[in-house]
Design an enzyme around this catalytic site. Structure first.
Site, PDB file in Angstrom:
ATOM      1  NE  ARG A 128      25.031  55.976 -14.942  1.00 27.28           N
ATOM      2  CZ  ARG A 128      23.893  56.082 -14.221  1.00 27.28           C
ATOM      3  NH1 ARG A 128      22.871  55.300 -14.482  1.00 27.28           N
ATOM      4  NH2 ARG A 128      23.799  56.947 -13.250  1.00 27.28           N
ATOM      5  CB  VAL A 139      22.797  50.388 -17.059  1.00 25.70           C
ATOM      6  CG1 VAL A 139      22.997  48.978 -17.604  1.00 25.70           C
ATOM      7  CG2 VAL A 139      22.587  51.354 -18.220  1.00 25.70           C
ATOM      8  CB  THR A 184      23.203  54.718  -9.257  1.00 19.62           C
ATOM      9  OG1 THR A 184      22.366  55.870  -9.346  1.00 19.62           O
ATOM     10  CG2 THR A 184      24.338  54.818 -10.254  1.00 19.62           C
ATOM     11  CD  GLU A 228      14.860  51.699  -9.216  1.00 20.85           C
ATOM     12  OE1 GLU A 228      15.200  51.908 -10.388  1.00 20.85           O
ATOM     13  OE2 GLU A 228      13.655  51.564  -8.866  1.00 20.85           O
ATOM     14  CG  ASP A 234      23.326  56.312  -1.742  1.00 23.76           C
ATOM     15  OD1 ASP A 234      23.166  56.686  -2.918  1.00 23.76           O
ATOM     16  OD2 ASP A 234      22.390  56.019  -0.980  1.00 23.76           O
TER      17      ASP A 234
END
Ligand code: R1P
Ligand code: URA
Length: 235
Positions: A24, A88, A90, A179, A204
């Site tokens: 990423r 940054v 997920t 997370e 998700d």
């Protein structure tokens, strides 16, 4: 030069984006920055510096979990004098009114990790975002009509053993998502007097059968990346 980052001292900008996934980092550098150099390849944890809207910005992969992000954050602050860091990442949401691809701005982070125990003993430190970065990110989201949720997250040590009961308990306390890094980032920023924020794209839904594929994940993060870049250069 430290143990996990091999850059020359002037190769890292004062402002750094921190994705967990080093690919990423590469994607951000190639898609959003000009005049890019790659300054780190140790352990494949890629780090790049380039220019975004006229300002130098770096992007450094952090790996997964508190031990990993702590090492990168420590060296960025101590060896490279980084002042502003925006993760940054997920996350998996635990709220029914949040969906995959939504963006979460983490105001604070609870954790099941004991990483702060050696420092605070029986006290519990509250890892919190920098207010100026948080406000700027929210203002930019409003200016661009982005649908973001602002609230707390749960930083867990383990990706696969999250108990449904624990997730439900945190959901009942208003926690938006799970997370693996934010609590450590906010704690280190507080300890060393720098500014940090986590912006997360929901990959998700932990209680529903919803997830974005690994391929989709790359495209979905673009809005979050632009938000983080605009926030970091404007604050
Ligand atoms: O997408 P990144 O930034 O790696 O963040 C999330 O993804 C990883 C788990 O899949 C953990 O690192 C978690 O925090
Ligand atoms: O469920 C998830 C999704 C992304 N990252 C996590 O740590 N958990």
């Amino acid at each position: 030069m430290g143990l996990v980052i091999e850059a020359n001292s002037n190769h890292v900008a004062e402002r750094v984006l921190l994705p967990g996934d080093p690919l990423r980092a590469k994607y951000i550098a190639e898609s959003f920055l000009d005049d890019v150099i790659c300054y780190n390849e140790i352990r494949g944890m890629l780090g790049f510096t380039g220019v975004y809207k006229g300002q130098r910005v770096s992007v450094q992969g952090t790996g997964m979990g508190i031990p990993s992000i702590s090492a990168y954050t420590y060296e960025l602050i101590h060896d490279y004098h980084v002042k502003k860091l925006i993760r940054v990442g997920t996350c998996g949401t635990i709220q029914h009114d949040i969906s995959v691809k939504d963006i979460i701005i983490a105001m604070s982070a609870s954790t099941d990790s004991n990483f702060n125990y050696p420092t605070f003993s029986s006290f519990h430190f509250s890892p919190t975002a920098n207010f100026n970065l948080l406000k700027r990110a929210v203002d930019i989201s409003l200016e661009h009509n982005l649908s973001v949720k602002v609230g707390s997250v749960l930083t867990t040590d383990l990706l696969y053993t999250g108990s449904p009961d624990t997730n439900k308990l945190f959901a009942e306390h208003g926690v938006l998502a799970v997370e693996m890094e934010t609590a450590a980032l906010y704690t280190m920023a507080a300890k060393y007097g720098v500014h940090a924020l986590s912006v997360l794209t929901v990959s998700d839904h932990i209680f529903k059968d919803e997830a974005i594929s690994l391929l989709e994940r790359q495209n979905c993060v673009d809005t979050m990346i632009k938000l983080a870049l605009d926030t970091i250069i404007e604050s």
